[in-house]
Design a protein around this motif. Structure first.
Motif, PDB file in Angstrom:
ATOM      1  N   ALA A 176      27.181  51.235  36.490  1.00  0.00           N
ATOM      2  CA  ALA A 176      27.966  51.252  37.758  1.00  0.00           C
ATOM      3  C   ALA A 176      28.984  52.038  37.624  1.00  0.00           C
ATOM      4  O   ALA A 176      30.123  51.885  36.894  1.00  0.00           O
ATOM      5  N   GLN A 177      28.975  53.277  38.332  1.00  0.00           N
ATOM      6  CA  GLN A 177      29.999  54.057  38.294  1.00  0.00           C
ATOM      7  C   GLN A 177      30.674  54.131  39.707  1.00  0.00           C
ATOM      8  O   GLN A 177      30.257  53.865  40.721  1.00  0.00           O
ATOM      9  N   LEU A 178      31.812  54.411  39.605  1.00  0.00           N
ATOM     10  CA  LEU A 178      32.801  54.309  40.780  1.00  0.00           C
ATOM     11  C   LEU A 178      32.581  55.570  41.612  1.00  0.00           C
ATOM     12  O   LEU A 178      33.348  56.342  41.631  1.00  0.00           O
ATOM     13  N   LYS A 179      31.476  55.554  42.425  1.00  0.00           N
ATOM     14  CA  LYS A 179      31.381  56.595  43.427  1.00  0.00           C
ATOM     15  C   LYS A 179      31.531  56.220  44.799  1.00  0.00           C
ATOM     16  O   LYS A 179      31.373  55.294  45.319  1.00  0.00           O
TER      17      LYS A 179
ATOM     18  N   THR B 269      29.289  54.539  47.726  1.00  0.00           N
ATOM     19  CA  THR B 269      28.159  53.475  47.336  1.00  0.00           C
ATOM     20  C   THR B 269      28.693  52.051  47.372  1.00  0.00           C
ATOM     21  O   THR B 269      29.569  51.807  46.545  1.00  0.00           O
ATOM     22  N   LEU B 270      27.768  51.196  47.780  1.00  0.00           N
ATOM     23  CA  LEU B 270      28.200  49.859  47.903  1.00  0.00           C
ATOM     24  C   LEU B 270      27.351  49.275  46.783  1.00  0.00           C
ATOM     25  O   LEU B 270      26.034  49.364  46.529  1.00  0.00           O
ATOM     26  N   PHE B 271      28.034  48.335  45.643  1.00  0.00           N
ATOM     27  CA  PHE B 271      27.391  47.737  44.703  1.00  0.00           C
ATOM     28  C   PHE B 271      26.896  46.409  45.282  1.00  0.00           C
ATOM     29  O   PHE B 271      27.423  45.525  45.793  1.00  0.00           O
TER      30      PHE B 271
ATOM     31  N   GLN C 113      31.173  43.804  36.811  1.00  0.00           N
ATOM     32  CA  GLN C 113      31.126  43.838  38.181  1.00  0.00           C
ATOM     33  C   GLN C 113      30.150  42.951  39.017  1.00  0.00           C
ATOM     34  O   GLN C 113      30.460  42.261  39.922  1.00  0.00           O
TER      35      GLN C 113
ATOM     36  N   LEU D 119      31.553  39.789  41.196  1.00  0.00           N
ATOM     37  CA  LEU D 119      31.084  39.577  42.777  1.00  0.00           C
ATOM     38  C   LEU D 119      30.524  38.329  42.935  1.00  0.00           C
ATOM     39  O   LEU D 119      31.062  37.710  44.096  1.00  0.00           O
TER      40      LEU D 119
ATOM     41  N   GLN E  73      35.465  51.933  33.120  1.00  0.00           N
ATOM     42  CA  GLN E  73      33.993  52.048  33.500  1.00  0.00           C
ATOM     43  C   GLN E  73      33.117  52.033  32.589  1.00  0.00           C
ATOM     44  O   GLN E  73      31.728  52.019  32.841  1.00  0.00           O
TER      45      GLN E  73
ATOM     46  N   THR F   7      36.580  51.867  44.767  1.00  0.00           N
ATOM     47  CA  THR F   7      35.978  52.505  45.942  1.00  0.00           C
ATOM     48  C   THR F   7      36.539  51.953  47.303  1.00  0.00           C
ATOM     49  O   THR F   7      36.957  50.938  47.360  1.00  0.00           O
TER      50      THR F   7
ATOM     51  N   GLN G  57      34.605  48.191  48.601  1.00  0.00           N
ATOM     52  CA  GLN G  57      34.610  47.069  47.686  1.00  0.00           C
ATOM     53  C   GLN G  57      35.581  47.354  46.663  1.00  0.00           C
ATOM     54  O   GLN G  57      36.047  48.224  46.217  1.00  0.00           O
TER      55      GLN G  57
ATOM     56  N   PRO H 239      36.272  45.085  38.799  1.00  0.00           N
ATOM     57  CA  PRO H 239      37.058  44.677  38.005  1.00  0.00           C
ATOM     58  C   PRO H 239      38.052  45.844  37.672  1.00  0.00           C
ATOM     59  O   PRO H 239      37.844  46.909  37.132  1.00  0.00           O
TER      60      PRO H 239
END
Lengths: 307, 307
Positions: A143-146, A149-151, A174, A178, B166, B200, B203, B206
């Motif tokens: 899960a990268q912080l791009k 993009t919605l996780f 994450q 969530l 991350q 991001t 959203q 953590p």
């Protein structure tokens, strides 16, 4: 209070003189596993002979472990591979506890359970009829912080179970965060909060307490703990064995889980120094958990009782 | 105490009527970044114009961020890429704070620093003359619980710095845990303890509070926190800008970090609702951190002051 000096609370060193009194007054021995029966995959000296003697004298044996990486079936297999005959229903693991907690609390079958942990939890969930997701499978995901993009997460997750996870990553952190923060009423269940454990023979490693703290840190919610020192599992032991807790002796290597569990349930307690607790930790003035007895290792029971 | 009702502690909604008083009495505005200036890589509406107006009126600007993933140089680059001219020495990040903490405490040059975090921390350590290890590089490593293998760690590590990561994994958790538990006097430094953050635009994720809690869970030690709400960085701001704190206004989106930091340092405070805090959280009876003013976003200052 001090386990060394105060007469009313002092822990007694187990000896040939006092072992008989403990032995005769107890019908069942409850053993922790890591640091008591084995370290990693290596048996601690004299354990098989001691367990054999206890069984031959009619004592009931139960194994209560906070290690959630295995299911009861997988633990029975591990015992057998080490040459000890233990049946599944003598084993009470925190992976089993997590599944039983959901069962006794009527967790809806249509809801899912997200697992930060290993296969043992997923297997116990499945055996209890629940749908688990996450676990080892999500250990490969990233899960990268791009930007943009919605996780996504599954809105039907109604519980997150957190245990020891050697494949912990940001994806799982994450995902679990969530679910707990955004799914209404989602439960946060911790198998246990052990800081570290003897996962291998040679050294200690971060325990479930590390992963549970991480999710507590991101969600700022307190978990429901189902493993020791919570006595949640005791009801299942009592149903199975019909023995009063005062006739049980909890044998463990941890003060804050094993000994506290035994004391909270009204059991006799015996600390072994073959795991995480040293004699100086036991006798430190800052320690307030005093077992009734302490000794170096399980096989001292056999040795002190004599032939 | 309640930020809504108690006359003595009530937070005032910023308005065209009261903005002038705040504006005239302040010489420097301290801004948090995530949730205030931007969300992820997207600027929040009206920020560039507002900053430009403040500069044109002779106000000093400083940016105080708990996000440790970038160095000051990398933050200046991000500002520039978003069309805002900010110089490195106007930026006070928690990555910089970690390096400065070691510097002012005469951390021995021959000792190493293990990093659970990203490149920003390693870059700031290097700029301050320290040897860092871990970080992104160890994100690719695996530590599996295999019998008979000893997980080795560098005995010359004298500090573990933990920030948002991350690429967190069990390898890093074990490495940091071993250093803190086994290297005598090893420091445990947290860049910050933010539970979550708008990493991001879409959203929250953590934050460093998740990784810090994990290491606190496995070591059972309390960290030294160098980012907000700790006022450790304030000495550096004062040295640089020679302004009394009562002439500063801290603008942030978090009560427990930004507003607490501002209040602890004796600054004026303005909460913006463009980040993690909602108006209902601010006004909830359980909240005890009341900013002097609150408003929806930074550009309200520009709008309310008028042309």
């Amino acid at each position: 209070m001090n386990c060394k000096t105060e007469a009313t609370t002092a822990s007694q060193l187990l000896s040939p003189q006092n072992v008989r009194d403990l032995f005769d007054s107890v019908d069942a021995f409850l053993f922790d596993c890591d640091g008591v029966i084995w370290k990693g995959d290596k048996l601690i000296d004299g354990v098989p002979q001691t367990l054999e003697m206890l069984r031959s004298k009619g004592k009931k044996l139960m194994f209560v472990t906070n290690n959630s990486t295995k299911s009861r079936r997988q633990y029975a297999k591990k015992f057998h591979s080490l040459g000890i005959a233990v049946s599944e229903d003598e084993i009470f693991s925190s992976s089993f506890a997590a599944a039983m907690f959901l069962k006794v609390n009527d967790f809806p079958r249509e809801k899912k359970v997200y697992v930060i942990g290993e296969d043992g939890i997923l297997e116990e969930l499945e055996l209890a009829g629940f749908t688990g997701l996450g676990g080892t499978e999500d250990g490969k995901k990233t899960a990268q912080l791009k930007p943009d993009t919605l996780f996504e997460h599954d809105k039907s997750v109604g519980a997150v179970v957190v245990g020891l996870d050697q494949y912990i990553n940001y994806y799982k952190l994450q995902y679990g965060t969530l679910c707990i923060r955004e799914n209404p009423g989602c439960l946060f269940i911790a198998t246990n909060r052990d800081a570290v454990g003897h996962m291998t023979e040679l050294q200690e490693w971060p325990g479930a307490g590390c992963m549970v703290a991480a999710i507590r840190g991101s969600t700022q919610k307190e978990p429901i703990v189902v493993g020791k020192p919570s006595t949640f599992l005791m009801d299942f032991l009592l149903q199975k064995f019909h023995i009063t807790t005062s006739k049980m002796c909890m044998v463990g290597d941890r003060l804050d889980t094993d000994i506290l569990f035994g004391q909270s349930a009204g059991c006799r307690t015996l600390l072994v120094l073959s795991g995480v607790t040293t004699q100086s930790t036991l006798q430190d003035p800052s320690n307030h958990v005093c077992p009734e007895y302490y000794t170096s290792k399980v096989s001292d029971i056999l040795e002190f009782l004599g032939p």
